[in-house]
Design a protein around this motif. Structure first.
Motif, short mmCIF file in Angstrom:
data_model
loop_
_atom_site.label_atom_id
_atom_site.label_comp_id
_atom_site.label_asym_id
_atom_site.label_seq_id
_atom_site.Cartn_x
_atom_site.Cartn_y
_atom_site.Cartn_z
N VAL A 1 -2.36 -3.58 -3.87
CA VAL A 1 -3.71 -3.85 -3.42
C VAL A 1 -4.11 -5.27 -3.84
O VAL A 1 -3.91 -5.67 -4.99
CB VAL A 1 -4.71 -2.84 -4.01
CG1 VAL A 1 -6.14 -3.20 -3.64
CG2 VAL A 1 -4.36 -1.43 -3.54
N SER B 1 -7.31 -5.37 0.61
CA SER B 1 -6.24 -4.96 1.50
C SER B 1 -6.37 -3.49 1.87
O SER B 1 -5.91 -3.07 2.94
CB SER B 1 -4.87 -5.23 0.87
OG SER B 1 -4.74 -4.57 -0.37
N GLU B 2 -6.98 -2.71 1.00
CA GLU B 2 -7.25 -1.31 1.28
C GLU B 2 -8.29 -0.78 0.31
O GLU B 2 -8.37 -1.22 -0.83
CB GLU B 2 -5.98 -0.46 1.20
CG GLU B 2 -5.32 -0.44 -0.16
CD GLU B 2 -4.04 0.37 -0.16
OE1 GLU B 2 -2.98 -0.22 0.09
OE2 GLU B 2 -4.12 1.60 -0.39
N ASN C 1 -16.54 -0.20 5.71
CA ASN C 1 -15.21 0.40 5.84
C ASN C 1 -14.37 -0.28 6.92
O ASN C 1 -13.16 -0.40 6.78
CB ASN C 1 -15.34 1.89 6.15
CG ASN C 1 -15.86 2.68 4.97
OD1 ASN C 1 -15.65 2.32 3.81
ND2 ASN C 1 -16.55 3.78 5.25
N ASN D 1 -12.97 -3.34 5.33
CA ASN D 1 -12.39 -3.20 3.99
C ASN D 1 -13.02 -4.19 3.01
O ASN D 1 -12.32 -4.88 2.26
CB ASN D 1 -10.88 -3.38 4.03
CG ASN D 1 -10.14 -2.11 4.39
OD1 ASN D 1 -10.73 -1.06 4.60
ND2 ASN D 1 -8.82 -2.21 4.48
N SER E 1 -7.62 3.60 -7.71
CA SER E 1 -7.22 4.67 -6.81
C SER E 1 -7.82 6.01 -7.24
O SER E 1 -8.20 6.82 -6.39
CB SER E 1 -5.69 4.77 -6.78
OG SER E 1 -5.11 3.59 -6.28
#
Length: 127
Positions: A2, A25-26, A75, A78, A101
């Motif tokens: 990430v 990146s996410e 969203n 990102n 995470s």
């Protein structure tokens, strides 16, 4: 891996506003955290605002910024944002974006919960 990149920092007068952006990146999935932290010279890095991505998102703010700062996300892009209003001199710091995470919701403002960090963007508030 990430990756996170902050932008939007700069110099502003007391009482002014800035909007920080963090391109990631996410995003974390459910049960993770996205947060903003800051660190002034000679001080520890502290949590400013965070989102816990539970069944419904939960928002956390440091007492020192509550009512003045707002964390939000897009969203589709990102991207996580930190809208900072009514800035004070003590808000001056390097601001970092971070994601986890998985995290404990009540610890969302704890830097030890986070796995990935951006490079930081400087915010300077002057009178």
């Amino acid at each position: 891996q990430v990756q996170l990149v902050e932008s939007g920092g700069g110099s502003v007068q007391v009482g002014g506003s800035l909007r920080l952006s963090c391109a990631t990146s996410e995003f974390p999935g459910r049960g993770g955290c996205m947060g903003w932290f800051r660190q002034a010279p000679g001080q520890e890095r502290e949590g400013v605002a965070a989102i816990y991505t539970g069944g419904s998102n939960t928002y956390y703010y440091a007492d020192s910024v509550k009512g003045r700062f707002t964390i939000s996300q897009d969203n589709a892009k990102n991207t996580v944002y930190l809208q900072m209003n009514s800035l004070k001199a003590e808000d001056s710091a390097m601001y970092y974006c971070a994601t986890a995470s998985y995290c404990i919701a009540i610890q969302a403002l704890d830097r030890e919960e986070y796995d990935y960090w951006g490079q930081g963007t400087q915010v300077t508030v002057s009178s």
